[in-house]
Design an enzyme around this catalytic site. Structure first.
Site, PDB file in Angstrom:
ATOM      1  CB  CYS A 114      38.650  19.777  -4.161  1.00  0.00           C
ATOM      2  SG  CYS A 114      40.320  19.777  -4.361  1.00  0.00           S
ATOM      3  CG  HIS A 248      37.793  16.980  -0.813  1.00  0.00           C
ATOM      4  ND1 HIS A 248      38.741  16.158  -1.382  1.00  0.00           N
ATOM      5  CD2 HIS A 248      38.464  18.180  -0.535  1.00  0.00           C
ATOM      6  CE1 HIS A 248      39.649  16.859  -2.034  1.00  0.00           C
ATOM      7  NE2 HIS A 248      39.627  18.209  -1.524  1.00  0.00           N
ATOM      8  CG  ASN A 278      43.297  17.461  -1.868  1.00  0.00           C
ATOM      9  OD1 ASN A 278      42.423  16.899  -2.693  1.00  0.00           O
ATOM     10  ND2 ASN A 278      42.906  18.974  -1.807  1.00  0.00           N
TER      11      ASN A 278
END
Ligand code: UT7
Length: 321
Positions: A114, A248, A278
């Protein structure tokens, strides 16, 4: 001013299919209320059979090129942050290179889960500052739907698919714009908190994402909060200088904790987690693309990007658009 990197292009791509929490709750022991309250997620886009990290990344790249008024031949390097490549090799970057018709330069992938976009952005900035490239296409492209265990309610409700891209361009003008500072970290001792179980090197294993959510959450709040201090002090800036947080998009509660640390009001934080969930390395460039195109983020404004992911890896990037 010394050679630095301006952000000149933005693009994003989301697959057509939207899966709501309600749809997931019809197949799994979960609820719309639980997912919204614990994560801020209402729905996510899920790849169709023909969507891949390459196809989505190429589309996001084409949109970034057209935003910047550039063509593929103007690009020297493609960096792709992905944990879900089409193949172990060749890299998704060279597949996208061919897809968009770029026949010179080079490309490679970056695997930092990520945090991948921040790692790729830092690498691109270094390539520009060291005169190895004049323009770099930085892409985050992910199909986590293919590495999720759809029977694990603790992880499968959290992720979505998509791709985002930015173009960095060398500049020596005295405008104080562009990437000001990047800071990268990893701690491999924490590798078992968030990982993919198996895949190419261990084909006997499941190849699915596993996460100790509560531990990752705790590390995310701690590490991202201290990273914010690190990036600001390295530039001699304070939190009052920040115009936008483009984080993020893992969990609204993590985002709010970092925004609180910066004393930033909610309308200065770009949020997509409600609609995208996500999307790992794609989440920051997708959020940037949205907020630049809808006119929220304007030229000259100071943007803080931050991410934490499997590794654990984490990092920040400060840029004046
Ligand atoms: O992008 C990479 C980084 N990733 C992250 O940053 C994710 C970080 N972690 C998180 O966002 C949160 O930890 C989660 C959203 C994953 C979980 O939220 P939480 O508040 O930490 O919940 P929990 O894991 O402590 O679970 C609380 C309860 C548990 O039940 P018991 O043991 O209290 O009875 C879980 O079994 O919630 C249960 N649960 C669910 N219930 C309904 C877990 N997942 C679900 C679900 N629906 N989908």
């Amino acid at each position: 001013m010394a050679r630095h990197s301006l952000l000149v292009g933005f693009g994003g791509f989301l697959p057509d299919r939207v899966v709501t929490n309600v749809e997931l709750a019809s197949q799994l022991d979960t609820s719309d209320e639980w997912i919204r309250a614990r994560t801020g997620i209402a729905c996510r886009h899920v790849a169709g059979p023909h969507d891949t990290a390459t196809s989505m990344g190429a589309e996001a790249a084409s949109r970034a090129l057209s935003y910047a008024g550039l063509s593929a031949s103007d690009i020297d390097v493609i960096l792709v942050a992905t944990a879900t490549p089409d193949q172990a090799f060749p890299a998704t970057a060279v597949r996208i290179q061919a897809e968009i018709g770029m026949i010179s330069g080079f490309g490679y992938d970056i695997s930092s889960a990520c945090s991948g976009f921040v790692f790729a952005l830092a690498t691109a900035d270094s390539l520009i500052r060291s005169h190895q490239a004049n323009r770099v296409l930085v892409i985050g492209s992910e199909v986590y739907s293919r590495i999720l265990d759809w029977s694990d309610r603790g992880t499968c409700v959290l992720f979505g698919d998509g791709a985002g891209a930015v173009i960095l361009e060398a500049s020596e003008s005295d405008d104080h714009r562009g990437i000001l500072s990047t800071h990268l970290h990893s701690d491999g001792r924490l590798r078992d908190l968030l990982y993919v179980d198996g895949a190419v090197g261990q084909p006997e294993k499941s190849g699915k994402l596993r996460m100790s959510g509560r531990d990752v959450f705790r590390h995310a709040v701690e590490k991202l909060s201290s990273s914010v201090d690190e990036v600001l002090s390295s530039c001699g800036l304070t939190r009052d200088h920040i115009d936008w947080l483009v984080p993020h998009q893992a969990n609204i509660r993590i985002i709010e904790a970092v925004a609180k640390k910066l004393a930033l009001p909610a309308d200065r934080v770009v949020i997509t987690v409600d609609r995208h969930a996500n999307t790992s390395a794609a989440s920051i460039p997708l959020a940037l693309d949205e907020a630049v195109r809808d006119g929220r983020i304007r030229q000259g404004e100071l943007v803080l990007m931050e991410a934490l992911g499997g590794g654990l890896t984490w990092g920040t990037a400060l840029a004046r658009l």
